[in-house]
Design an enzyme around this catalytic site. Structure first.
Site, PDB file in Angstrom:
ATOM      1  N   HIS A  34      42.544  50.414  41.600  1.00 19.28           N
ATOM      2  CA  HIS A  34      43.444  50.882  40.540  1.00 19.28           C
ATOM      3  C   HIS A  34      42.551  51.382  39.406  1.00 19.28           C
ATOM      4  O   HIS A  34      41.463  50.837  39.185  1.00 19.28           O
ATOM      5  CB  HIS A  34      44.266  49.754  39.913  1.00 19.28           C
ATOM      6  CG  HIS A  34      45.182  49.011  40.819  1.00 19.28           C
ATOM      7  ND1 HIS A  34      44.779  47.960  41.584  1.00 19.28           N
ATOM      8  CD2 HIS A  34      46.514  49.140  41.037  1.00 19.28           C
ATOM      9  CE1 HIS A  34      45.816  47.472  42.251  1.00 19.28           C
ATOM     10  NE2 HIS A  34      46.890  48.165  41.944  1.00 19.28           N
ATOM     11  N   ASP A  70      41.307  48.471  37.295  1.00 20.66           N
ATOM     12  CA  ASP A  70      40.326  47.475  37.732  1.00 20.66           C
ATOM     13  C   ASP A  70      38.913  48.026  37.719  1.00 20.66           C
ATOM     14  O   ASP A  70      37.966  47.260  37.611  1.00 20.66           O
ATOM     15  CB  ASP A  70      40.593  46.764  39.081  1.00 20.66           C
ATOM     16  CG  ASP A  70      41.577  47.384  40.004  1.00 20.66           C
ATOM     17  OD1 ASP A  70      42.752  47.049  39.853  1.00 20.66           O
ATOM     18  OD2 ASP A  70      41.178  48.167  40.877  1.00 20.66           O
TER      19      ASP A  70
HETATM   20  C1  XLS Z   1      50.745  43.909  44.838  1.00 16.38           C
HETATM   21  C2  XLS Z   1      50.340  45.072  45.616  1.00 16.38           C
HETATM   22  C3  XLS Z   1      49.232  45.880  44.981  1.00 16.38           C
HETATM   23  C4  XLS Z   1      49.124  47.232  45.647  1.00 16.38           C
HETATM   24  C5  XLS Z   1      48.358  48.235  44.852  1.00 16.38           C
HETATM   25  O1  XLS Z   1      51.442  43.018  45.294  1.00 16.38           O
HETATM   26  O2  XLS Z   1      50.003  44.665  46.903  1.00 16.38           O
HETATM   27  O3  XLS Z   1      48.033  45.193  45.036  1.00 16.38           O
HETATM   28  O4  XLS Z   1      48.556  47.146  46.911  1.00 16.38           O
HETATM   29  O5  XLS Z   1      48.936  48.487  43.633  1.00 16.38           O
END
Ligand code: XLS
Ligand code: NI
Ligand code: NI
Length: 438
Positions: free
Chosen positions: A102, A105
């Protein structure tokens, strides 16, 4: 590389099933061929930035426990850049070909959009350098539209138009960076795209906005020449009470309703499937049957806990069924096995990051070998086609082709006499058959 972040750990090697070294693979042997294709190409493993490199391992009751000696405790760009170097050392030593992130992050949020974009660019420069140095590629990028307080009532489904606009700018930038880093995909997970109470919610308007948002993303993708695959990732709840992309079927219905089917595939996550009350196998089947399975977020929940615990997958039945479906569709094209999984709060040492990924990769490698053996054996598939074989006869063909209506069928059945008894479903025999291979 100047600084070494994981001293004493060398590239994880394949030790084979007899190895007792916890830092060796027992089953994942990247060059080994399974059905004419390397394990590397079948599995396309990917490490996620958010859980593996940016998660302090807190929970709602306690502070983060993660011991990460490379973190200097600041939210600075320099810290984020050092973390990027660490991430690539980890992924290289592990031997995974892909990663996913993301925007927030990899880089710190600034005091406004301009500063956030600038921070992102400065870290992306390091990501690019490290990609070139190591050959590791970006499976997909995404934008975090759920952490910042402005998104407390949704992003593209917010009741506030300026929040929608902020989310759009964040996605625009994340798409540009993903494109620049050669990303093979881009994921939309509706973090807070849903509701907490129906009392204040205009569902129709929110869904229309979500669709507009995605159409804008499709247009922008064309505008910048990004050819990666778009994914939608279903999840039924958490953080909101109800999320609009609740499961594979709901996503497909949404995509068809809003004329988006051509532009999206699904990224399915095991723990989200179970939160929706489905087996992962169910979700995979729904997606594959619509030609819409793109990628998987590999993890698992805990049957004793009712939330998205995002644990590493170690259950061979689970990985076998995942790989059966992936083989059935002819393998991944753009997607991969993306470990959207985090070590437990109790597993706070850096080395636990290795143990967890090695275990997940081995579990999937075994699942692949088992699934391939089941497919080659053919008995399971033969049983299923035999179970439906009455449909291959004249009556079945007339019905399937649409030639026969109720009245024709009734006439036929009166002439024929009442239906013949149906054969056993043989569930237990088939469960035993799977066990022959495990
Ligand atoms: C959260 C999601 C997230 C997605 C990406 O539960 O799994 O991590 O994979 O935004
Ligand atoms: Ni996920
Ligand atoms: Ni999740």
């Amino acid at each position: 590389m100047s600084q070494e972040f994981f001293p004493g750990i060398s590239k994880i090697a394949f030790g084979g099933p007899k190895s007792r070294n916890p830092l060796e693979f027992k089953h994942y042997n990247d060059d080994e061929l399974v059905g004419g294709k390397t394990m590397r190409d079948h599995l396309r493993f990917s490490v996620v930035y958010w859980h593996t490199f940016s998660n302090p391992l807190g929970d709602p009751f306690g502070a983060g426990t993660a011991v990460r000696p490379w973190e200097d405790g600041t939210n600075s760009v320099a810290n984020a850049q050092r973390r990027a170097r660490m991430a690539f050392e980890f992924i290289s030593k592990l031997g995974a070909p892909y990663y996913a992130f993301h925007d927030r992050d990899v880089s710190p949020e600034g005091k406004n959009l301009t500063e956030s974009h600038k921070n992102f660019d400065e870290v992306a420069k390091v990501l690019k350098e490290e990609q070139q140095r190591t050959g590791i590629k970006l499976l997909w990028g995404t934008a975090n539209l759920f952490t910042h307080p402005r998104y407390n009532q949704g992003a593209s489904t917010s009741p506030n138009v300026e929040v929608f606009a902020m989310a759009a700018s964040q996605v625009k930038k994340a798409m540009e960076v993903t494109h620049d880093l050669g990303g093979e995909g881009y994921t939309f997970w509706g973090g807070r795209e849903g509701y907490q109470t129906m009392l204040n919610t205009n569902m129709k308007r929110e869904l229309d906005h979500l669709a507009r948002f995605l159409h804008m993303a499709v247009d922008y993708k064309k505008a910048i020449g990004f050819t990666g695959q778009f994914y939608i990732e279903p999840k039924p709840k958490e953080p909101t009470k109800h999320q609009y992309d609740s499961d594979a079927a709901a996503c497909l219905n949404f995509l068809r309703t809003y004329d988006l089917m051509d532009h999206f595939k699904l990224n399915l996550e095991t723990n989200h499937a179970t939160l929706a009350g489905h087996e992962m196998l169910h979700e995979l089947t729904v997606a594959v049957d619509s030609g819409a399975l793109g990628s998987i977020d590999a993890n698992t929940g805990d049957p004793m806990l009712g939330w998205d615990t995002d644990q590493f997958p170690t259950d061979i039945y689970l990985t076998t069924h995942c790989m059966r479906k992936i083989l059935e569709m002819g393998g991944f094209t753009t997607g991969g096995v993306n470990f959207d999984a985090k070590v437990r709060r109790e597993s706070f040492e850096p080395i636990d990051l290795f143990y967890s990924h090695i275990g997940g990769m081995d579990a999937f490698a075994r699942g692949l070998k088992i699934a391939h053996a089941i497919q080659t054996d053919g008995r399971l598939a033969d049983f299923v086609s035999a179970r439906y074989s009455s449909w291959d006869g004249e009556l079945g063909q007339q019905i399937e082709s649409g030639q026969a209506g109720f009245a024709d069928i009734e006439k036929l059945m009166i002439a024929k006499g009442d239906s013949a008894p149906i054969g056993s479903g043989r569930q237990e025999m088939l469960e035993n058959l799977i066990n022959e291979f495990i």
